[in-house]
Design a protein around this motif. Structure first.
Motif, short mmCIF file in Angstrom:
data_model
loop_
_atom_site.label_atom_id
_atom_site.label_comp_id
_atom_site.label_asym_id
_atom_site.label_seq_id
_atom_site.Cartn_x
_atom_site.Cartn_y
_atom_site.Cartn_z
N MET A 21 -36.22 -75.54 -17.30
CA MET A 21 -35.46 -74.29 -17.22
C MET A 21 -34.32 -74.47 -16.24
O MET A 21 -34.51 -74.96 -15.15
N THR A 22 -33.12 -74.07 -16.63
CA THR A 22 -31.95 -74.16 -15.77
C THR A 22 -31.37 -72.77 -15.57
O THR A 22 -31.85 -71.79 -16.10
N GLN A 23 -30.28 -72.73 -14.79
CA GLN A 23 -29.71 -71.43 -14.44
C GLN A 23 -28.20 -71.48 -14.50
O GLN A 23 -27.57 -72.44 -14.05
N MET A 24 -27.58 -70.46 -15.09
CA MET A 24 -26.14 -70.32 -15.11
C MET A 24 -25.71 -69.53 -13.88
O MET A 24 -26.47 -68.70 -13.35
N ASN A 25 -24.49 -69.77 -13.44
CA ASN A 25 -23.97 -69.03 -12.30
C ASN A 25 -23.76 -67.57 -12.69
O ASN A 25 -23.16 -67.27 -13.71
N ILE A 26 -24.24 -66.67 -11.88
CA ILE A 26 -24.05 -65.24 -12.10
C ILE A 26 -23.12 -64.70 -11.03
O ILE A 26 -23.39 -64.82 -9.83
N THR A 27 -22.01 -64.14 -11.45
CA THR A 27 -21.04 -63.57 -10.51
C THR A 27 -21.31 -62.09 -10.33
O THR A 27 -22.22 -61.53 -10.94
N GLY A 28 -20.50 -61.45 -9.51
CA GLY A 28 -20.69 -60.03 -9.25
C GLY A 28 -20.17 -59.13 -10.35
O GLY A 28 -20.38 -57.92 -10.31
N ARG A 29 -19.49 -59.70 -11.36
CA ARG A 29 -18.93 -58.86 -12.42
C ARG A 29 -20.00 -58.41 -13.41
O ARG A 29 -21.12 -58.95 -13.43
N ALA A 30 -19.64 -57.43 -14.21
CA ALA A 30 -20.56 -56.92 -15.23
C ALA A 30 -20.85 -58.01 -16.26
O ALA A 30 -19.99 -58.81 -16.61
N THR A 31 -22.08 -58.03 -16.75
CA THR A 31 -22.48 -58.98 -17.79
C THR A 31 -21.96 -58.49 -19.14
O THR A 31 -22.19 -57.35 -19.54
N ARG A 32 -21.24 -59.37 -19.83
CA ARG A 32 -20.68 -59.02 -21.14
C ARG A 32 -21.75 -59.25 -22.21
O ARG A 32 -22.29 -60.35 -22.33
N ILE A 33 -22.07 -58.20 -22.96
CA ILE A 33 -23.14 -58.23 -23.95
C ILE A 33 -22.56 -58.04 -25.34
O ILE A 33 -21.80 -57.10 -25.60
N ALA A 34 -22.90 -58.95 -26.27
CA ALA A 34 -22.56 -58.79 -27.68
C ALA A 34 -23.84 -58.48 -28.44
O ALA A 34 -24.86 -59.16 -28.25
#
Length: 278
Positions: free
Chosen positions: A1-14
């Motif tokens: 399991m790995t992890q992507m960088n999460i910034t402070g901006r809103a998560t864009r959901i499609a």
């Protein structure tokens, strides 16, 4: 399991759904949950997370919609039918999915994909990517083709066609052809024959073969004519194919890691065996 960088901006959901009534109901519930939430932004353009609602076929379609963005996109599936191999959530578990995304820290589970390159006799090449499998069949008559594995001419195949699958695709068409089931984290290809001809004159290996990541498969048709080439759920017809090549791609598909992630072997048991008598 790995992890992507999460910034402070809103998560864009499609949100991608098929036309079934239950799928539309789930999509509406998700839209309502995220549309006024400052931590999320609903958009089909440049999403961080793609939610596929329907079945495995719907997730395959979503994969091909965003196959050029695999480095930055994670997928999650909601199944509105029977349990699917690409879905962690059922239609009655939408609240669990919403909670997972609200607590999300970018963790992901990644599976390999298949690169496919078709070369025509006029020199044109067509490159594509598969999540499940790619097949080649000859339309008019028996297909005759040389199979080359890592530059070794392995066999001259005669039969209906050949299939090359990923580990995630091993439970799909590959299994119906008698191929083995591979765990989706294994980086390997599987080459499986489709109705091969084996008699006193013509011989093939007659069983599926597991090909390691470092090896490259070539199929070289020996007869002119029209060929059907399928890549996942998309099918095209080409005349006079010079060769078709397969290898493990450098890009993987990433799924949202979930505390509700269903064990692969549990999915296999549920799909093909069902409940066991005690």
């Amino acid at each position: 399991m790995t992890q992507m960088n999460i910034t402070g901006r809103a998560t864009r959901i499609a949100i991608i759904a098929n036309n079934k009534y239950q799928s539309r109901r789930v999509a509406s519930k998700l839209f309502a949950a995220f549309k006024d939430d400052k931590d999320f932004y609903l958009s089909k353009k440049n999403p961080d997370v793609v939610i596929s609602i329907g079945g495995d076929g719907m997730l395959l379609s979503a994969f091909h919609m965003y196959k050029k963005e695999l480095d930055r996109v994670r997928f999650v599936g909601v199944h509105t039918g029977h349990l699917g191999f690409y879905t962690d959530y059922r239609d009655f578990e939408v609240d669990k999915l919403i909670e997972t995304l609200r607590c999300d820290k970018g963790e992901m589970i990644s599976y390999p994909t298949l690169k496919v390159r078709v070369t025509l006799e006029d020199g044109r090449t067509i490159t594509s990517r598969a999540l499940n499998e790619a097949t080649i069949k000859r339309i008019e008559k028996t297909m005759v083709a040389d199979v080359v594995i890592n530059n070794v001419k392995f066999e001259r195949f005669r039969g209906d066609g050949l299939s090359v699958s990923t580990p995630t695709g091993s439970t799909a068409y590959n299994k119906s052809l008698g191929g083995a089931i591979l765990h989706p984290t294994m980086e390997a290809l599987q080459l499986t024959e489709i109705s091969s001809i084996n008699n006193r004159v013509y011989r093939t290996i007659g069983s599926s073969m597991i090909i390691p990541k470092k090896d490259h498969i070539e199929i070289i048709p020996k007869r002119q004519g029209m060929y059907t080439i399928s890549v996942d759920n998309k099918t095209v017809h080409y005349k006079n194919v010079a060769k078709i090549e397969y290898w493990i791609g450098s890009k993987k598909i990433h799924f949202v890691a979930s505390p509700f992630h269903t064990s692969f072997w549990e999915r296999v048991k549920d799909a093909f065996i069902g409940d066991l008598d005690s």
